[in-house]
Design a protein around this motif. Structure first.
Motif, PDB file in Angstrom:
ATOM      1  N   ARG A 178       0.890  12.235   3.562  1.00  0.00           N
ATOM      2  CA  ARG A 178      -0.513  12.072   3.973  1.00  0.00           C
ATOM      3  C   ARG A 178      -1.018  10.706   3.529  1.00  0.00           C
ATOM      4  N   PHE A 179      -1.883  10.123   4.345  1.00  0.00           N
ATOM      5  CA  PHE A 179      -2.532   8.877   3.968  1.00  0.00           C
ATOM      6  C   PHE A 179      -3.664   9.195   2.992  1.00  0.00           C
ATOM      7  N   ILE A 180      -3.662   8.539   1.837  1.00  0.00           N
ATOM      8  CA  ILE A 180      -4.761   8.718   0.903  1.00  0.00           C
ATOM      9  C   ILE A 180      -5.801   7.610   1.062  1.00  0.00           C
ATOM     10  N   THR A 181      -5.406   6.468   1.611  1.00  0.00           N
ATOM     11  CA  THR A 181      -6.314   5.425   2.086  1.00  0.00           C
ATOM     12  C   THR A 181      -5.629   4.815   3.307  1.00  0.00           C
ATOM     13  N   ASN A 200      -4.151   2.129   3.841  1.00  0.00           N
ATOM     14  CA  ASN A 200      -2.933   1.363   3.573  1.00  0.00           C
ATOM     15  C   ASN A 200      -2.085   1.945   2.449  1.00  0.00           C
ATOM     16  N   MET A 201      -2.299   3.220   2.137  1.00  0.00           N
ATOM     17  CA  MET A 201      -1.497   3.882   1.103  1.00  0.00           C
ATOM     18  C   MET A 201      -1.096   5.263   1.594  1.00  0.00           C
ATOM     19  N   LEU A 202       0.207   5.466   1.707  1.00  0.00           N
ATOM     20  CA  LEU A 202       0.765   6.727   2.193  1.00  0.00           C
ATOM     21  C   LEU A 202       1.440   7.459   1.036  1.00  0.00           C
ATOM     22  N   ARG A 203       1.090   8.709   0.848  1.00  0.00           N
ATOM     23  CA  ARG A 203       1.668   9.516  -0.230  1.00  0.00           C
ATOM     24  C   ARG A 203       2.713  10.472   0.336  1.00  0.00           C
ATOM     25  N   VAL A 204       3.904  10.425  -0.251  1.00  0.00           N
ATOM     26  CA  VAL A 204       4.985  11.334   0.118  1.00  0.00           C
ATOM     27  C   VAL A 204       5.258  12.255  -1.064  1.00  0.00           C
ATOM     28  N   THR A 205       5.199  13.546  -0.823  1.00  0.00           N
ATOM     29  CA  THR A 205       5.501  14.535  -1.855  1.00  0.00           C
ATOM     30  C   THR A 205       6.946  14.985  -1.702  1.00  0.00           C
ATOM     31  N   VAL A 230       4.943  10.172  -4.497  1.00  0.00           N
ATOM     32  CA  VAL A 230       5.294   8.757  -4.485  1.00  0.00           C
ATOM     33  C   VAL A 230       4.406   8.074  -3.456  1.00  0.00           C
ATOM     34  N   ASP A 231       3.694   7.026  -3.877  1.00  0.00           N
ATOM     35  CA  ASP A 231       2.772   6.318  -2.985  1.00  0.00           C
ATOM     36  C   ASP A 231       3.415   5.046  -2.442  1.00  0.00           C
ATOM     37  N   PHE A 232       3.275   4.834  -1.143  1.00  0.00           N
ATOM     38  CA  PHE A 232       3.849   3.685  -0.445  1.00  0.00           C
ATOM     39  C   PHE A 232       2.714   2.825   0.121  1.00  0.00           C
ATOM     40  N   VAL A 233       2.741   1.532  -0.193  1.00  0.00           N
ATOM     41  CA  VAL A 233       1.805   0.604   0.440  1.00  0.00           C
ATOM     42  C   VAL A 233       2.317   0.338   1.850  1.00  0.00           C
ATOM     43  N   VAL A 234       1.454   0.515   2.836  1.00  0.00           N
ATOM     44  CA  VAL A 234       1.846   0.369   4.235  1.00  0.00           C
ATOM     45  C   VAL A 234       1.544  -1.050   4.706  1.00  0.00           C
ATOM     46  N   HIS A 235       2.553  -1.712   5.252  1.00  0.00           N
ATOM     47  CA  HIS A 235       2.416  -3.083   5.751  1.00  0.00           C
ATOM     48  C   HIS A 235       2.516  -3.102   7.275  1.00  0.00           C
ATOM     49  N   GLU A 237     -11.733  -2.662   1.848  1.00  0.00           N
ATOM     50  CA  GLU A 237     -12.686  -1.851   1.091  1.00  0.00           C
ATOM     51  C   GLU A 237     -12.334  -0.369   1.167  1.00  0.00           C
ATOM     52  N   ALA A 238     -11.760   0.040   2.285  1.00  0.00           N
ATOM     53  CA  ALA A 238     -11.424   1.450   2.474  1.00  0.00           C
ATOM     54  C   ALA A 238     -10.251   1.891   1.607  1.00  0.00           C
ATOM     55  N   ASP A 239      -9.591   0.941   0.944  1.00  0.00           N
ATOM     56  CA  ASP A 239      -8.451   1.287   0.083  1.00  0.00           C
ATOM     57  C   ASP A 239      -8.862   1.577  -1.352  1.00  0.00           C
ATOM     58  N   ARG A 240     -10.153   1.592  -1.630  1.00  0.00           N
ATOM     59  CA  ARG A 240     -10.596   2.038  -2.959  1.00  0.00           C
ATOM     60  C   ARG A 240     -10.191   3.496  -3.150  1.00  0.00           C
ATOM     61  N   GLN A 241      -9.811   3.829  -4.371  1.00  0.00           N
ATOM     62  CA  GLN A 241      -9.465   5.204  -4.691  1.00  0.00           C
ATOM     63  C   GLN A 241     -10.363   5.717  -5.811  1.00  0.00           C
ATOM     64  N   SER A 242     -10.546   7.001  -5.853  1.00  0.00           N
ATOM     65  CA  SER A 242     -11.285   7.615  -6.948  1.00  0.00           C
ATOM     66  C   SER A 242     -10.314   7.816  -8.112  1.00  0.00           C
ATOM     67  N   LEU A 243     -10.545   7.092  -9.202  1.00  0.00           N
ATOM     68  CA  LEU A 243      -9.618   7.114 -10.327  1.00  0.00           C
ATOM     69  C   LEU A 243     -10.243   7.795 -11.533  1.00  0.00           C
TER      70      LEU A 243
END
Length: 249
Positions: A15-18, A20-25, A72-77, A148-154
């Motif tokens: 699933r995309f969490i932002t 440009n960041m894709l999370r694979v479980t 595992v989070d992947f930065v999408v290019h 800006e949309a790649d901000r995450q709640s940390l």
């Protein structure tokens, strides 16, 4: 001590969490026996290349760990490499060989305050470091993101400020990140610094933390996770050469 053999893990979901960041479980039967408490440790993803060829290895960080799963989070290019292409096409039930985990690289807890710096490739490790800080911790986190949309709640202590820096020039990674750190107010006391980013940017930060803002080497962790224009294999060679040069200075 010999390294454990790679294990075959199964894709549980993606699933995309932002944007440009894709999370694979990953999980499945192969996760049995995986060591506990490995969030922020690195793993090696192995991609088969054909008969007689060594598999390609790509290094990633364990973002979350549950009893039978890791994220595992992947930065999408725009032009993804082998790992990014695999992640984008991964479907539940797909399998991949995973080596590791390697050691966790956590910020030294002995500083008077904390400074964490990195780009999106370091965001998983920064997130884990933040969550492990004591609730009384004071400090600043500076993170370079693609939009800006790649901000995450940390999750972080109330005394830690998070500064998000949007990179407006993809061909100059780390430039906006460095400027933001150089312009930020410097707190009193000795900081513990954790910094991970692109190779050329890392070298600039290394000089800054050794000379511009002299930091106790025992309180400084700094590493390059990638180099602009190079594959991970090429980056490893450049990184090794750089480390050997620094070691003799």
């Amino acid at each position: 001590m010999s390294r454990p053999a790679p294990r075959a893990l199964e894709v549980i979901q993606t699933r995309f969490i932002t944007p440009n960041m894709l999370r694979v479980t990953l999980g499945g039967e192969g996760i049995l026996g995986f060591p506990a408490d490995q969030e922020s440790a690195y793993i090696k993803l192995l991609f088969e290349q054909g008969e007689g060829q060594k598999p390609l290895m790509r290094t990633y960080t364990i973002r979350n760990q549950r009893e039978n799963e890791i994220d595992v989070d992947f930065v999408v290019h725009d032009h993804p490499g082998p790992a990014g292409s695999w992640a984008l096409g991964a479907q539940p039930g797909d399998r991949i060989l995973v080596g590791g985990p390697g050691p966790r690289k956590l910020i030294n807890p002995a500083g008077d305050w904390f400074l964490l710096v990195g780009d999106m490739t370091a965001l998983p490790a920064i997130s884990v470091n933040l969550a492990l800080l004591p609730n009384t911790a004071q400090g600043t986190v500076v993170i370079e993101i693609a939009s800006e949309a790649d901000r995450q709640s940390l999750s972080c202590p109330p005394g830690v400020d998070i500064v998000w820096v949007v990179s407006r020039n993809p061909s100059s990674p780390g430039e906006a990140l460095f400027d933001a750190v150089a312009e930020m107010p410097w707190r009193e006391g000795a900081p513990s610094v954790w910094c991970a980013c692109e190779f050329s940017s890392m070298r600039r930060f290394r000089a800054y933390f050794r000379e511009g803002r002299a930091t106790d080497p025992k309180l400084l962790y700094i590493s390059s996770y990638w180099k602009y224009g190079l594959s991970e294999d090429q980056h490893k060679i450049v990184k090794r050469e750089d480390e050997s040069t620094v070691a003799v200075l």
